[in-house]
Design a protein around this motif. Structure first.
Motif, short mmCIF file in Angstrom:
data_model
loop_
_atom_site.label_atom_id
_atom_site.label_comp_id
_atom_site.label_asym_id
_atom_site.label_seq_id
_atom_site.Cartn_x
_atom_site.Cartn_y
_atom_site.Cartn_z
N ALA A 203 67.31 13.57 -19.13
CA ALA A 203 68.13 12.77 -19.82
C ALA A 203 69.53 13.73 -19.92
O ALA A 203 70.73 13.25 -19.83
N LEU A 204 69.52 14.98 -19.76
CA LEU A 204 71.16 15.99 -19.11
C LEU A 204 71.35 15.49 -18.59
O LEU A 204 72.76 15.27 -18.36
N ALA A 205 71.21 15.41 -17.33
CA ALA A 205 71.46 14.96 -15.89
C ALA A 205 72.04 13.63 -15.80
O ALA A 205 73.19 13.27 -15.23
N HIS A 206 70.84 12.38 -16.19
CA HIS A 206 71.73 11.05 -17.07
C HIS A 206 72.99 11.48 -18.08
O HIS A 206 74.04 10.58 -17.43
N LEU A 207 73.06 12.00 -18.89
CA LEU A 207 74.43 11.40 -19.70
C LEU A 207 75.47 12.59 -19.53
O LEU A 207 76.56 12.36 -20.10
N PHE A 208 75.12 14.40 -19.27
CA PHE A 208 76.11 15.34 -18.45
C PHE A 208 76.14 15.24 -17.36
O PHE A 208 77.18 16.16 -17.09
N GLY A 209 75.29 15.25 -16.75
CA GLY A 209 75.36 15.37 -15.03
C GLY A 209 75.65 16.53 -14.35
O GLY A 209 74.01 17.34 -15.78
N ALA A 210 75.90 17.47 -13.62
CA ALA A 210 75.73 19.04 -13.02
C ALA A 210 77.45 18.99 -13.31
O ALA A 210 77.65 19.83 -12.18
N GLY A 211 77.48 19.46 -14.66
CA GLY A 211 79.16 20.04 -14.15
C GLY A 211 78.96 20.94 -15.66
O GLY A 211 78.47 21.77 -15.79
N ALA A 212 79.92 21.58 -16.35
CA ALA A 212 80.81 22.77 -17.07
C ALA A 212 79.77 22.60 -18.04
O ALA A 212 79.51 23.09 -18.44
N ASP A 213 80.13 21.58 -18.56
CA ASP A 213 79.24 20.85 -20.30
C ASP A 213 77.86 21.45 -20.39
O ASP A 213 77.58 22.18 -20.87
N THR A 214 77.18 21.02 -19.36
CA THR A 214 75.56 21.29 -18.97
C THR A 214 75.02 22.50 -18.46
O THR A 214 74.56 23.52 -18.63
N ASP A 215 76.76 23.69 -17.36
CA ASP A 215 76.38 25.12 -17.14
C ASP A 215 76.22 25.32 -18.83
O ASP A 215 75.37 26.69 -19.17
N ALA A 216 77.01 25.01 -20.04
CA ALA A 216 77.35 25.70 -21.38
C ALA A 216 76.11 26.04 -21.99
O ALA A 216 75.54 26.56 -22.97
N PHE A 217 75.32 24.43 -22.05
CA PHE A 217 73.85 24.75 -22.65
C PHE A 217 73.49 25.27 -22.14
O PHE A 217 72.44 26.18 -22.52
N LEU A 218 73.19 25.37 -20.83
CA LEU A 218 72.05 26.09 -19.83
C LEU A 218 72.48 27.66 -19.81
O LEU A 218 71.33 28.23 -20.00
N VAL A 219 73.24 27.89 -20.88
CA VAL A 219 73.54 29.12 -20.95
C VAL A 219 73.17 30.10 -22.22
O VAL A 219 72.53 30.92 -22.26
N ALA A 220 72.89 28.73 -22.60
CA ALA A 220 72.53 28.71 -24.67
C ALA A 220 70.54 28.89 -24.46
O ALA A 220 70.18 29.27 -25.30
N TRP A 221 70.50 28.27 -23.32
CA TRP A 221 69.43 27.93 -23.16
C TRP A 221 68.60 29.09 -22.58
O TRP A 221 67.24 29.22 -23.16
N THR A 222 69.46 30.27 -21.82
CA THR A 222 68.64 31.49 -21.46
C THR A 222 68.00 31.91 -23.06
O THR A 222 67.16 32.58 -22.64
N VAL A 223 68.64 31.71 -24.01
CA VAL A 223 68.08 32.49 -25.15
C VAL A 223 66.77 32.13 -25.63
O VAL A 223 65.87 32.18 -26.08
N LEU B 58 80.53 30.94 -9.15
CA LEU B 58 80.04 29.62 -8.31
C LEU B 58 81.24 28.70 -8.56
O LEU B 58 81.12 28.73 -9.97
N PRO B 59 81.18 27.37 -7.96
CA PRO B 59 81.87 26.22 -8.71
C PRO B 59 81.17 25.60 -9.53
O PRO B 59 79.75 25.65 -9.96
N ALA B 60 82.08 24.91 -10.37
CA ALA B 60 81.05 24.24 -11.80
C ALA B 60 79.56 23.69 -11.19
O ALA B 60 79.72 22.18 -10.40
N GLY B 61 79.15 23.34 -11.62
CA GLY B 61 77.34 22.80 -11.12
C GLY B 61 76.45 23.84 -10.71
O GLY B 61 74.64 22.68 -10.49
N ALA B 62 76.94 25.43 -9.88
CA ALA B 62 75.82 25.59 -10.32
C ALA B 62 74.94 26.57 -10.37
O ALA B 62 73.54 26.27 -10.18
N ILE B 63 75.29 26.72 -12.17
CA ILE B 63 74.33 26.89 -13.10
C ILE B 63 73.17 25.63 -13.04
O ILE B 63 72.19 26.23 -12.90
#
Length: 577
Positions: free
Chosen positions: A82-102, A315-320
């Motif tokens: 769902a995340l990949a489909h709606l938001f791809g692998a870009g800066a927004d997804t990287d932002a959520f995944l940093v929060a997902w670290t918690v 790294l370039p956006a999407g690496a995370i």
């Protein structure tokens, strides 16, 4: 033998047989002194000693837990899709995944590892003491009263601190992140899971010590349903903040799912005792040293993820995102294989509590070989079919073919450390099953983390995300070797050379199976067909080699199964007369 009070009965999962029985049969044997092996001997009804938990119970509990774990993992893939489909692998997804670290850290500390390492042995000993003297204070209730209120206060304070310090936390975790404010908003929402995940982990540890595995295994289902629902329900308006809201709601569902079952266990009064009481064997308190040693180990292990995202943020956006998707898929076989240890951990803790070191040793050795075989089979499938698996799962919507190629190559490298990750998860249970503080696991993990950070800092400049994955594999493999080397002298007396010799066989089988799977999938252009052919070919080659090498006595399995079936048939015939 006192019957179970109706209020204490729980139909949520398989339960441990009553002491002195093995599924209805009386057993005998005096309690062994601590640190000695048990010898069979006649005993009175008051001195009955439980035999090892039956293989049928363990198999049933493992299958139920594995089935729910598979359901949770599939929903986890649905969440990532769902995340990949709606938001791809870009800066927004990287932002959520940093929060997902918690959330990841909270789940590891408070559900998957830390809470379980501390509380499963504590509840196992409390259950052993329960009912020792009629009218006395129930040790289980005393343990809950002494630990739960303090835990709630500490977790609530930690959650509030994370909410207030979200921007600072984001800057520390990912200093090069483009969407830092978005990540801070998501972190404030996910910070609430520190409290809810902690309560869920407390319930899970207590229920597993009681022999109930269904509700604890179902919590990942509840979490992922909440995230998927909020992403599709509110993602169009709130973006990735909807996923963070789903984490917060999912934590509440995890507690709600388990609390009624645990309440029935506690409020119903003393019930069946997994172990008999021994004179002089008092309750082991949750000492600060024990809690600190466990939490520092788990934090040190989770710090590998912190290091990965720190390096990937430059790294370039999407690496995370590529690292995240690669890890989530690659960790599926590890999660499934560790279901064996989740079920047997209370059994191991009870064996150590009663001084039966031989049973503890045999249980640990069997678990290490079994989980090693299971994860190596999954590793071979991942290495053989990585591009097809990622294309099948994620290459939809905003997730492009370039994202597939980057994720698949990273996943193949990351899979090289799966055996190490699995062995660390299995081995550390043996260290902490004694219910006493031990610092050796922390030292071993610190050495591995040092290698991960040093190798990652060097390799990220040459190989990008793949270099980070390679550093992870190197660090965790070194930690597994150190834990295996130190096990015999510091905890359960495992025969290390024997375990290493047995594990070497499936390692060779996995290498051959991965090569065969890669060859078999090459002619197929359709991802579903390639994945299906790869899974079948890898499994066939791996199982054939495991049989030929007689890993853990595989060749004798048909004879043992036939013997079990004959026993069941004869027992059924005798009951029918």
């Amino acid at each position: 033998m006192r019957p179970t009070p109706p209020a204490a009965q729980d139909t949520s999962g398989p339960t441990v047989p009553e002491p002195g029985t093995a599924h209805g049969r009386e057993t005998a044997g005096p309690p062994a002194a601590a640190g000695t092996h048990r010898d069979a001997a006649p005993a009175t009804a008051q001195e009955t000693f439980p035999g090892p938990v039956s293989g049928r119970f363990l198999a049933k509990a493992t299958l139920i837990s594995a089935a729910l774990s598979v359901a949770g993992s599939l929903l986890g893939l649905g969440r990532d899709q769902a995340l990949a489909h709606l938001f791809g692998a870009g800066a927004d997804t990287d932002a959520f995944l940093v929060a997902w670290t918690v959330s990841e850290t909270a789940a590891t500390l408070l559900i998957d590892a830390g809470m379980a390492y501390v509380l499963v042995p504590a509840f196992s000993v409390a259950l052993a003491r329960r009912g020792r003297a009629p009218g006395a204070v129930d040790p289980v209730r005393a343990l809950v009263a002494a630990s739960l209120p303090r835990l709630c206060l500490g977790l609530a304070a930690a959650a509030l601190a994370l909410v207030a310090g979200a921007p600072l936390l984001v800057s520390l975790l990912a200093p090069g992140l483009p969407e830092a404010s978005l990540a801070a908003d998501c972190t404030r929402l996910t910070a609430t899971c520190v409290l809810t995940f902690g309560l869920a982990g407390y319930c899970s540890a207590a229920l597993r010590a009681h022999g109930s595995f269904v509700a604890p295994a179902a919590i990942s289902v509840a979490l992922n349903i909440a995230v998927i629902g909020t992403v599709y329900g509110f993602g169009a308006h709130w973006g990735v903040r909807a996923a963070a809201l789903g984490v917060a709601l999912g934590g509440c569902l995890m507690v709600t799912l388990q609390a009624p079952s645990l309440w029935r266990r506690i409020s119903g009064g003393p019930g069946p005792q997994p172990l008999p009481a021994r004179a002089g064997d008092g309750l082991r308190p949750l000492t600060p040293a024990l809690v600190t040693s466990v939490l520092l180990f788990v934090l040190c292990r989770q710090a590998q993820v912190f290091a990965e995202r720190y390096f990937a943020s430059a790294l370039p956006a999407g690496a995370i995102s590529h690292l995240n998707y690669a890890q989530k898929v690659a960790q599926l076989p590890m999660s499934l294989s560790l279901m064996v240890c989740v079920v047997t951990f209370p059994v191991l803790a009870r064996a150590i509590a009663e001084g039966d070191l031989r049973q503890a040793r045999d249980r640990t050795e069997r678990d290490l070989v079994l989980v090693g075989c299971l994860v190596l089979l999954g590793t071979a499938v991942i290495v053989a079919c990585a591009p097809q698996i990622i294309e099948l799962l994620f290459q939809h919507g905003a997730f492009t073919a370039a994202d597939t190629a980057a994720t698949a190559s990273t996943m193949r490298v990351y899979a090289l450390g799966l055996l190490g990750h699995t062995l660390v998860g299995a081995l550390v249970r043996a260290y902490f099953s004694t219910g006493r503080a031990t610092w050796y696991p922390l030292g071993a993990m610190a050495v591995g983390l040092t290698v991960t950070i040093g190798a990652g800092a060097w390799a990220v400049g040459f190989w990008g995300a793949r270099g980070i994955a390679a550093a992870n594999a190197a660090g965790i493999t070194l930690t597994a070797l150190l834990l295996l080397h130190g096990l015999g002298a510091r905890s359960v007396p495992v025969r290390v050379h024997r375990v290493v010799a047995e594990l070497a066989k499936p390692v060779g089988a996995a290498l051959c199976a991965a090569g065969a799977g890669a060859v078999c999938t090459r002619p197929f252009t359709s991802p579903p067909a390639a994945v299906a052919v790869g899974c079948v070919s890898v499994t066939a080659v791996f199982l054939a080699l495991v049989w030929a090498l007689d890993v853990a006595g595989t060749r004798s399995l048909p004879a043992r199964a036939a013997h079990t079936v004959r026993g069941l048939v004869e027992r059924g015939a005798s009951h029918g007369r």
